[in-house]
Design an enzyme around this catalytic site. Structure first.
Site, PDB file in Angstrom:
ATOM      1  CG  ASP A 192      -1.828   1.155   1.312  1.00  0.00           C
ATOM      2  OD1 ASP A 192      -1.604   2.152   0.582  1.00  0.00           O
ATOM      3  OD2 ASP A 192      -2.797   1.083   2.090  1.00  0.00           O
ATOM      4  CG  HIS A 193       1.014   4.071  -3.197  1.00  0.00           C
ATOM      5  ND1 HIS A 193      -0.010   3.393  -3.800  1.00  0.00           N
ATOM      6  CD2 HIS A 193       0.647   5.364  -3.171  1.00  0.00           C
ATOM      7  CE1 HIS A 193      -0.956   4.251  -4.124  1.00  0.00           C
ATOM      8  NE2 HIS A 193      -0.595   5.454  -3.750  1.00  0.00           N
ATOM      9  CG  ASP A 250      -8.916   4.707  -6.302  1.00  0.00           C
ATOM     10  OD1 ASP A 250      -8.087   3.874  -6.700  1.00  0.00           O
ATOM     11  OD2 ASP A 250      -8.751   5.942  -6.394  1.00  0.00           O
ATOM     12  CG  HIS A 255      -4.727   4.544   0.140  1.00  0.00           C
ATOM     13  ND1 HIS A 255      -3.785   3.552   0.015  1.00  0.00           N
ATOM     14  CD2 HIS A 255      -5.040   4.923  -1.117  1.00  0.00           C
ATOM     15  CE1 HIS A 255      -3.550   3.347  -1.273  1.00  0.00           C
ATOM     16  NE2 HIS A 255      -4.297   4.162  -1.977  1.00  0.00           N
ATOM     17  CE  LYS A 355     -10.435   9.908  -8.471  1.00  0.00           C
ATOM     18  NZ  LYS A 355      -9.068  10.390  -8.250  1.00  0.00           N
TER      19      LYS A 355
END
Ligand SMILES: NC(=O)c1ccc[n+]([C@@H]2O[C@H](COP(=O)([O-])OP(=O)(O)OC[C@H]3O[C@@H](n4cnc5c(N)ncnc54)[C@H](OP(=O)(O)O)[C@@H]3O)[C@@H](O)[C@H]2O)c1
Length: 515
Positions: A192-193, A250, A255, A355
């Site tokens: 998980d970056h 997403d 995250h 977004k």
């Protein structure tokens, strides 16, 4: 003093190894992985005995692959390229063509790995990086095991699996099962970056290396927590992917749930990988999955329509490339979660992400309870805002404490002031891709920042009931927020019903103002 379990700064070069990148001709490799490897090289953390093999379908020679990476690194490197350092990396690049589903690909790979091990002295250590579309994850690990590449008498074999890991609870369980048939859990690094970001890693240091906050880090002193990931971008060229995902899959399930776990976890008994992952897992397991009626009351979804952002008119989601003109995919979500344990019972965690919002930022706001008696209520010129601790994760990496102070002067007037610490003032850090630490950790066998099978499962247990209700009850009001605003009005109502508000919706670059 208690035992000194230090989260040590990495210092030694990683173990000798060959890194095999499945999808070595793809976007992730060129944008992130090669630049990250170069950054590790520049900081002395790559071993001398290193080779990198890219695998994709096109036929090309090792030299052609190297030429391709030379062009890409010039475009995507995050620090200036120093020729001798880059030459070392470049000369260690190899390429193998093949279909992921074809056993012959793995036979050729096996031969190449043997040659490379001899030439570069990488020993038996191999890190397989699955930088591929997710439908290939199970196929590749199964083929690796069948070809005898997943285990080796000498040296280690590790596999980094990219995201997304499943698209709901059933698919994640299926994938975990397939992975477990091929590999032992200690070989599996689910990446998980987000967890590679400096400020995310700092949450644990902030909480557990300072004695100051831990005594008040609980339901007695904390009123609620807000976690926000706001993006100004739309879906850009990722419309095709986003149509199958949405913001819950997403951004939130992976995250944001990780951010929540870092904020809410108990102090681990050490910084060993499993001690940390045990505690994070316990937090996720303490969030009880919502019943359908809870989903209706405690979640909100939205989709952006046309609007004005940064002074420009931008299209609505349904007019973006590769997006259906009648799409029901959510580009915004807000929710209220409860961590049902002794530390957090009754303290809501509000999450929101979207977004095309007015500013780009990721932050966690811990809002403290008001003092029991508001002695200075009348003198507070900017209202009776409570104390907040705000962890700014990006783009400005900083920590801020908001508190009341008396304005200088003969009359008593109170105003909110900020104590803040910015990473910028801490020292120069070279721009990074976020993958450096994670690649390095995998090479030294540190699993702390990677997801374990049970925590992935726990996160999907929270997200899937929400996805199920959203899937069966199609939204009737999409698009329900204009690009450049802070999301649908129902998100304000969600938190407003509890007598609270999103603490920072006033900052707005669009000219639309908060609703
Ligand atoms: N791009 C990013 O910034 C980013 C960020 C975070 C996570 N990720 C994750 O990283 C993974 C890869 O993303 P990406 O953007 O790099 O994808 P991509 O650009 O589509 O690259 C996919 C790679 O896989 C190869 N490939 C596809 N099908 C193949 C097959 N059947 N046999 C052999 N090779 C095949 C492609 O090569 P050919 O088509 O040339 O054969 C290409 O090298 C995804 O799981 C994504 O979610 C990406």
């Amino acid at each position: 003093m208690a035992q000194n379990n230090v989260l040590a700064a990495p210092a030694r070069p990683a173990d000798p190894c060959t890194i095999v990148i499945f999808g070595g001709a793809g976007d992730l490799t060129r944008r992130k992985l090669l630049p990250a490897l170069y950054n590790l090289k520049a900081t002395g953390l790559l071993p001398k005995e290193l080779a990198v093999v890219g695998i994709a379908r096109a036929e090309m020679s090792h030299e052609q692959f190297r030429d391709m990476q030379v062009k890409d690194i010039a475009q995507f490197a995050t620090r200036p390229i120093e020729e001798p350092l880059w030459a070392d990396v470049r000369d260690a690049l190899y390429y193998e063509h093949g279909e992921f589903a074809d056993p012959a690909t793995y036979r050729r790979l096996s031969v190449l790995l043997g040659e490379i091990a001899g030439k570069h002295g990488t020993g038996g250590n191999v890190l397989f990086y699955l930088a591929t579309p997710p439908q290939f994850f199970a196929e590749i690990v199964t083929q690796l095991a069948a070809a005898g590449l997943a285990r080796q008498a000498r040296g280690w074999r590790r596999v980094i699996i990219e995201k997304p890991f499943g698209r709901d609870l059933d698919s994640a369980r299926l994938l975990n099962g397939q992975v477990a048939q091929a590999l032992e859990e200690r070989q599996v690094y689910r990446i998980d970056h987000y967890l590679g970001k400096e400020t995310v890693q700092n949450i644990m240091v902030f909480r557990f290396a300072n004695g100051l906050f831990e005594p008040i880090w609980n339901r007695r002193y904390i009123d609620h927590v807000q976690i926000e990931v706001a993006e100004t971008v739309g879906v850009e060229e990722r419309g095709g992917y986003y149509e199958t995902a949405g913001v819950l899959r997403d951004m939130i399930q992976n995250h944001m749930f990780q951010l929540l776990a870092l904020v809410a976890m108990e102090p681990p008994t050490s910084f060993e990988a499993d001690a940390v992952r045990d505690e994070k897992g316990k937090v996720l397991k303490a969030i009880r999955p919502m019943r359908p009626e809870d989903v209706l009351q405690r979640t909100v979804r939205g989709q952006y329509g046309e609007g004005i952002l940064g002074g420009h008119r931008v299209p609505g989601y349904r007019a973006e490339a590769k997006v259906s003109p009648t799409s029901m995919i959510e580009t915004y979500a807000a929710m209220k979660l409860q961590v049902e344990n002794w530390r957090w019972a009754g303290v809501p965690f509000y999450l929101r992400s979207g977004k095309r919002l007015p500013s780009r930022r990721t932050e966690i706001a811990i809002q403290f309870r008001q003092p029991p008696l508001l002695l200075f209520e009348a003198a507070a010129i900017d209202g009776i805002e409570p104390n907040r601790l705000v962890l700014h994760i990006q783009p400005d990496e900083s920590i801020e404490i908001q508190m009341k102070a008396k304005r200088p002067g003969p009359i008593v007037q109170l105003q909110t002031v900020k104590l803040d610490f910015s990473y910028k003032d801490f020292g120069e850090t070279a721009a990074a891709t976020g993958y450096e630490r994670l690649l390095y950790d995998c090479m030294i066998g540190d699993m702390t920042l990677f997801h374990r099978a049970d925590t992935v499962d726990a996160a999907w247990q929270i997200a899937t009931p929400i996805l199920d209700v959203w899937g069966s009850l199609k939204p009737r009001d999409f698009p329900n927020y204009a690009a450049g605003t802070w999301g649908p009005a129902s998100a304000d109502e969600l938190i407003g019903r509890d007598g609270r508000h999103w603490w920072n919706s006033g900052v707005d670059v669009s000219g639309n103002g908060p609703h």
